[in-house]
Design a protein around this motif. Structure first.
Motif: not given
Length: 708
Positions: A686-687, A626-629, A438-442, A653-654
């Motif tokens: 995405a963000q 897209g650009r995400v792996v 609940t508190r993670a960025k991702l 990214l994480g």
């Protein structure tokens, strides 16, 4: 002490082998049985030997007047003495409905020392003469006045009716006790495509036709074991398995080397992707690299191995004492779950089959079926059921069928049992997983199911382009690219022709055939295929080399890894950057790593320079959109996320530590993962990706300015 009739060989001191329906008994009735007595006799015979150490052979009774001969087999190992007692009990009851004069056990090697044998010899030294038989070899004098013994069709029809009635009653009893339903089903014929594949594979290996002789022994030569994703055949000599061989595109057999000779109980399974396989032989489980044909003992059990399979990327191994689930992503095999599966009797006939898309394992031995479920990292016995005659199982059109080789029954209720158990696990894990993030960025946000992209429109466009016999073997992750195989006649036989097709989002269909691949210096043996979401770029696995196609121009570019490894998985970003995962869990020196290569950096001959390399411990597969792996691993961080910047470099990214069993992007680029507890969306991806890429661009611009 006296007996009702003479019995020669009631309890012989020694006897000839006859376990496989080769124990013959000859009965001389006082007079030929009437029609009513024949009906009672047929029912009594099938009922008496439906259970116990002896089983009724399918071979017909042979009759000549008042004399008849029947055959039995052994249901239990080392159960011959028990069979003698069972036969004596049956004949005693039979005498009450149809009087018997004497009985001879054809298999006796030496006269018995029991009271009945001795009394019979005292009454008459040897049985009365009997009729001749088609195969000759009578074990007593032949009466030339008797006709040669032959089957009675009406008696065999009565036996069949009795068998079916007994079987139906026993199946009904099993249904009432087990929690699953066994329903009669047709043994499914092969579809035209399956028949074409089987015929072509049989011709390629030179399988004998028919495969077995009149005694049901395998004829010498190659016999098919698997057809898809690879043709593997066992070579037999004198009905004995001599070796396993994989047949490549050139038609030549390549031996699968094992540490000890293969035998009838050797088991084999291929991974869904066809890159790897496992072989169970003796006490060893052997890992097979299909590309190089390299083999290595990856795990050794304490007892003999009787079956192997896959739960996704995990191995499933059946031994004499239990079922084991192994994680092979580590340098040493790790047992992540196990269940006792010790079954009665010897090991002969014990089998393992993995069904329901790698979530259910069925252990089979002598009519007993143990069904295990695999979900959320847990292994559980879901149900045990019995079948009076079935000895094998297979999956067809999503249905589990058990069969005795002549008839088949569908096992109903497995899905409901699995979903009830796995659903409860998922619900409990979902609550725990949501609370941790609940508190993670991702964050992982609950969702009911993984995304499924419809391929109907793509299939229609591609199938309109190809003949009906075209077989589509794989699809890109965004459902716009396909590799297909069609069959064509060549010299009186069929051969596979590899064709690539990409259905672009603008409606065009771009086709790459064998000629175009060969001109680009690429193998024409196709593996996996994928492409970007709009179909502008497609990537093709062609052995240790890969190709990328720019679909608007039809230009093919070739890529070969500097390490000369065959890719484990790959994808393409929207701007044409190739992302390749090399994961070799059996190689100690080469760690799993990602490679990226930029289309814009290709040289004149089509070879690409490498843009970036990043080692990722225990990486297993990737998804690109897209650009995400997204990288699925078995390490501490089970899901690692990266973005690819314009220069082809990987930006972290994480990640998450939950055990991720699957990951998928939807058409809008949202990422969903399947973890214990169900399916979740990776919220904020995405963000975070945009922020990280912007930061990477600023650093790159600053470095270039400083360098200038």
């Amino acid at each position: 002490m006296s007996y009702a009739f003479r019995f020669y060989g009631c309890e012989p001191s020694d006897w000839f082998e006859g376990a496989n329906d080769g124990h013959h008994y000859e009965v001389a009735f006082a007079k030929p049985p009437t029609a009513t007595q024949l009906e009672r006799l047929a029912t009594a015979f099938e009922t008496a030997f439906a259970t116990g150490p002896a089983r009724a052979a399918r071979a017909p009774w042979l009759w000549s007047g008042r004399v008849a001969r029947f055959s039995l087999g052994e249901r239990w190992s080392r159960g011959t003495r028990g069979m003698f007692r069972q036969v004596a009990s049956f004949l005693t009851s039979l005498h009450g409905m149809c009087p018997i004069e004497d009985v001879l056990f054809w298999g006796r090697r030496e006269a018995g020392t029991g009271a009945w044998d001795q009394w019979s010899e005292a009454q008459r030294p040897g049985p009365i003469p009997g009729p001749p038989y088609p195969e000759g070899g009578a074990r007593r004098p032949v009466d030339p006045s008797l006709l040669e013994a032959a089957p009675l069709d009406e008696f065999e029809a009565l036996r069949e009716a009795a068998r079916r009635a007994i079987l139906a009653q026993r199946i009904a009893s099993s249904n009432a006790k087990s929690g699953v339903e066994l329903a009669a089903a047709a043994i499914l014929d092969r579809t035209p495509r399956q028949q074409a594949l089987h015929t072509a594979a049989a011709l390629r290996v030179g399988q004998p036709e028919p495969p077995r002789d009149a005694d049901h022994r395998r004829r010498n030569g190659y016999h098919l074991r698997t057809i898809e994703p690879h043709i593997i055949a066992g070579r037999y000599d004198d009905n004995s398995l001599q070796g396993l061989f994989l047949f490549g595109g050139d038609g030549r057999p390549r031996a699968i080397e094992t540490p000890e000779p293969v035998n009838f109980s050797t088991s084999l399974a291929l991974h869904e992707g066809g890159r790897a396989g496992i072989v169970g032989v003796g006490k060893d489980v052997v890992a097979l690299d299909v590309e190089t044909m390299a083999t290595k003992v990856a795990w050794s059990a304490e007892t003999s191995v009787h079956g192997v399979g896959y739960f996704g990327d995990l191995w499933v191994v059946l031994t004499r004492v239990g079922l084991f689930v192994l994680d092979m992503a580590c340098e040493r095999a790790k047992v992540v779950a196990q269940a006792k599966a010790k079954l009665p009797g010897g090991s002969t006939g014990r089998q393992l089959i993995v069904v329901r898309r790698g979530t259910v394992a069925v252990v089979i031995e002598k009519g007993r079926f143990l069904v295990y479920g695999w979900a959320s990292g847990k292994l559980k016995k879901l149900v045990v059921f019995k079948h009076p005659t079935a000895w094998k199982a297979e999956e067809s059109d999503g249905r589990l069928l058990v069969s005795d080789g002549r008839e088949a029954w569908e096992v109903r209720g497995i899905d409901e049992l699995y979903e009830a158990w796995a659903g409860a696990l998922a619900a409990e894990a979902a609550r725990a997983t949501t609370a941790r993030h609940t508190r993670a960025k991702l964050t992982l946000e609950s969702r009911a199911s993984m995304p499924v992209v419809s391929m109907d429109s793509v299939d229609r466009r591609l199938r309109d382009r190809f003949p009906e016999e075209a077989h589509f073997v794989s699809a890109g992750g965004t459902s716009v690219g396909h590799a297909c195989v069609r069959w064509e006649e060549l010299g009186g036989s069929q051969r596979p022709v590899s064709v690539l097709a990409f259905a672009r989002s603008d409606g065009d269909v771009v086709v790459v055939d064998e000629v175009a691949l060969a001109e680009a210096g690429l193998s024409t043996t196709l593996g996996k295929v994928t492409c970007t979401r709009d179909g502008s770029y497609g990537a093709i696995d062609a052995g240790k080399q890969m190709a990328i196609i720019h679909t608007p121009s039809g230009q093919l570019y070739r890529y070969k890894s500097p390490r000369h490894h065959q890719p484990q998985a790959f994808g393409v970003t929207d701007d044409g950057t190739l992302v390749v995962l090399h994961a070799l869990p059996w190689a100690k020196k080469d760690k799993p790593h990602l490679e990226t290569a930029r289309l814009s950096g290709s040289t004149a001959d089509g070879a690409w320079p490498q843009s970036d390399v990043l080692v990722i411990p225990r990486a297993q597969s990737i998804r690109v959109h897209g650009r995400v792996v997204a990288v699925l691993t078995s390490a501490a961080t089970r899901l690692a996320l990266f973005a690819v910047d314009p220069d082809g470099r990987l930006v972290k990214l994480g990640g998450f530590k939950e055990r991720v069993t699957d990951a998928a992007f939807d058409a809008d680029g949202r990422l969903f993962v399947s973890v214990p507890g169900g399916a979740f969306e990776v919220a904020g991806l995405a963000q975070v990706a945009q922020a990280k890429l912007d930061a990477a661009r600023r650093r790159s611009a600053k470095n270039r300015k400083g360098g200038g």
